[in-house]
Design a protein around this motif. Structure first.
Motif, PDB file in Angstrom:
ATOM      1  N   LEU A  62      -9.676  10.247 -25.981  1.00 36.44           N
ATOM      2  CA  LEU A  62     -10.750   9.438 -25.386  1.00 36.44           C
ATOM      3  C   LEU A  62     -11.787   9.038 -26.433  1.00 36.44           C
ATOM      4  N   ILE A  66     -12.200   5.133 -25.395  1.00 31.01           N
ATOM      5  CA  ILE A  66     -13.456   4.698 -24.779  1.00 31.01           C
ATOM      6  C   ILE A  66     -14.057   3.505 -25.523  1.00 31.01           C
ATOM      7  N   THR A  70     -14.597  -0.180 -23.905  1.00 25.81           N
ATOM      8  CA  THR A  70     -15.958  -0.735 -23.891  1.00 25.81           C
ATOM      9  C   THR A  70     -15.969  -2.125 -24.511  1.00 25.81           C
ATOM     10  N   LEU A 125     -18.932  12.962 -26.524  1.00 26.54           N
ATOM     11  CA  LEU A 125     -18.259  13.087 -25.236  1.00 26.54           C
ATOM     12  C   LEU A 125     -18.150  14.550 -24.835  1.00 26.54           C
ATOM     13  N   TYR A 132     -17.135  13.683 -16.689  1.00 24.52           N
ATOM     14  CA  TYR A 132     -17.319  13.262 -18.071  1.00 24.52           C
ATOM     15  C   TYR A 132     -18.791  12.916 -18.299  1.00 24.52           C
ATOM     16  N   LEU A 134     -21.298  11.207 -21.465  1.00 25.05           N
ATOM     17  CA  LEU A 134     -21.342  10.543 -22.759  1.00 25.05           C
ATOM     18  C   LEU A 134     -22.806  10.360 -23.159  1.00 25.05           C
ATOM     19  N   PRO A 157     -12.812   8.235 -16.817  1.00 25.50           N
ATOM     20  CA  PRO A 157     -13.253   7.473 -17.999  1.00 25.50           C
ATOM     21  C   PRO A 157     -13.516   5.998 -17.720  1.00 25.50           C
ATOM     22  N   VAL A 161     -17.046   4.010 -18.576  1.00 25.89           N
ATOM     23  CA  VAL A 161     -17.173   2.811 -19.411  1.00 25.89           C
ATOM     24  C   VAL A 161     -17.933   1.709 -18.675  1.00 25.89           C
TER      25      VAL A 161
END
Length: 317
Positions: A62, A66, A70, A125, A132, A134, A157, A161
């Motif tokens: 990830l 990620i 994004t 992360l 999750y 971030l 995830p 995002v």
């Protein structure tokens, strides 16, 4: 009085407009009128890998997927140009870092500046209680100034995002009215909604960055078995096929991508069309696509590079 003077002097002229209307000709010879953003107003952001600090190595991929999601999500917005560090993995290795995670801010600034990005971002992360998290930092490139730092949390995830993209837009100063009125489909709708496919895609992109085309194809094929509608995977796999001289497979992959145009951002669609027309030996249509690409996205270095190649092949130096 000042208002009246301005109204008189600038009557009928653009005053602070950030868009312009251009007329382009597509590969079928049709003239299309489009409103595009003036290049000087476009926000440009470089997205570095997210560092997994959870202690769970199963989340390591990830760190790379990620940023890719994004970038793809932000590409829906006319005001933004985004890039990830995937393309510069070899240069990161040359700088002494085997893994492009947890780089010094000074080095990230250097790479962002070389790519003419106004901003760069990175993050950490984590995962707690099945959610999750971030933690992200956004920097202005020229002065290496911390613009904002924020956190997003989600159970998957993809939602993570989606939340991250909105936060980034706000942090870069995009107007609330623009953010609320711009089409912003969930990333699971345009990228993939399969965590398994995402896992294989991340592995494939790492192989791609190291020019390991066979590894790229192997993992992309696994990603597409998990999600047959993963349009970007077809485009990336087509490029890998070309590098190992499997032209027929590349053409099939591109056609699969072009059958899913609603899942490809405009620039990715141009890339797919351009390569497809070259493989079909339809040079005029390839030239038309890349010309249109340059006119609609004048800040895109890849588009200018490809157009230069087409001119050179025609001895139009």
């Amino acid at each position: 009085i000042a208002f009246l003077v301005l109204a008189f002097v600038f009557e009928g002229k653009e005053l602070g407009a950030i868009t312009t209307t251009v007329t382009v000709e597509n590969e079928d010879g049709d003239r299309i009128e489009k409103v595009v953003l003036k290049n000087e107003f476009r926000k440009k952001i470089f997205i570095f890998s997210m560092e997994n600090v959870s202690g769970d190595t199963s989340l390591d991929l990830l760190q790379y997927s990620i940023p890719e999601m994004t970038e793809y999500d932000l590409s829906q917005d006319l005001l933004l140009t985004s890039q990830t560090a995937t393309a510069i993995y070899p240069r990161i290795a040359e700088a002494g870092y085997e893994d492009p995670v947890g780089l010094p801010i000074t080095l990230m600034r250097k790479f962002a500046e070389q790519r003419h990005m106004n901003y760069f971002m990175f993050g950490k992360l984590d995962q707690q209680d099945g959610r999750y998290r971030l933690d992200v930092q956004l920097y202005e490139t020229r002065l290496t100034r911390l613009v904002d730092e924020f956190s997003v949390e989600a159970e998957d995830p993809f939602t993570l995002v989606d939340q991250l993209s909105v936060k980034v837009k706000k942090a870069m100063g995009l107007p609330e009215s623009h953010i609320s009125e711009t089409i912003d489909l969930p990333v699971s709708e345009i990228f993939t909604d399969s965590e398994s496919a995402l896992h294989y895609f991340a592995r494939a992109m790492k192989e791609n960055a190291l020019n390991n085309w066979e590894g790229n194809v192997r993992y992309m094929e696994q990603a597409l078995r998990e999600d047959p509608d993963f349009a970007l995977a077809y485009v990336v796999m087509a490029g890998a096929y070309l590098n190992i001289n499997k032209v027929g497979d590349a053409m099939n992959a591109l056609q699969s991508a072009l059958d899913l145009p609603y899942k490809l951002p405009e620039r990715q669609l141009y890339i797919a069309k351009y390569i497809n027309y070259l493989l079909l030996q339809e040079a005029e249509k390839a030239m038309a696509v890349v010309k249109m690409w340059v006119e609609l996205y004048p800040d895109d270095i890849i588009a200018h590079s490809l157009l230069a190649q087409r001119y050179a092949l025609r001895n139009m130096f």
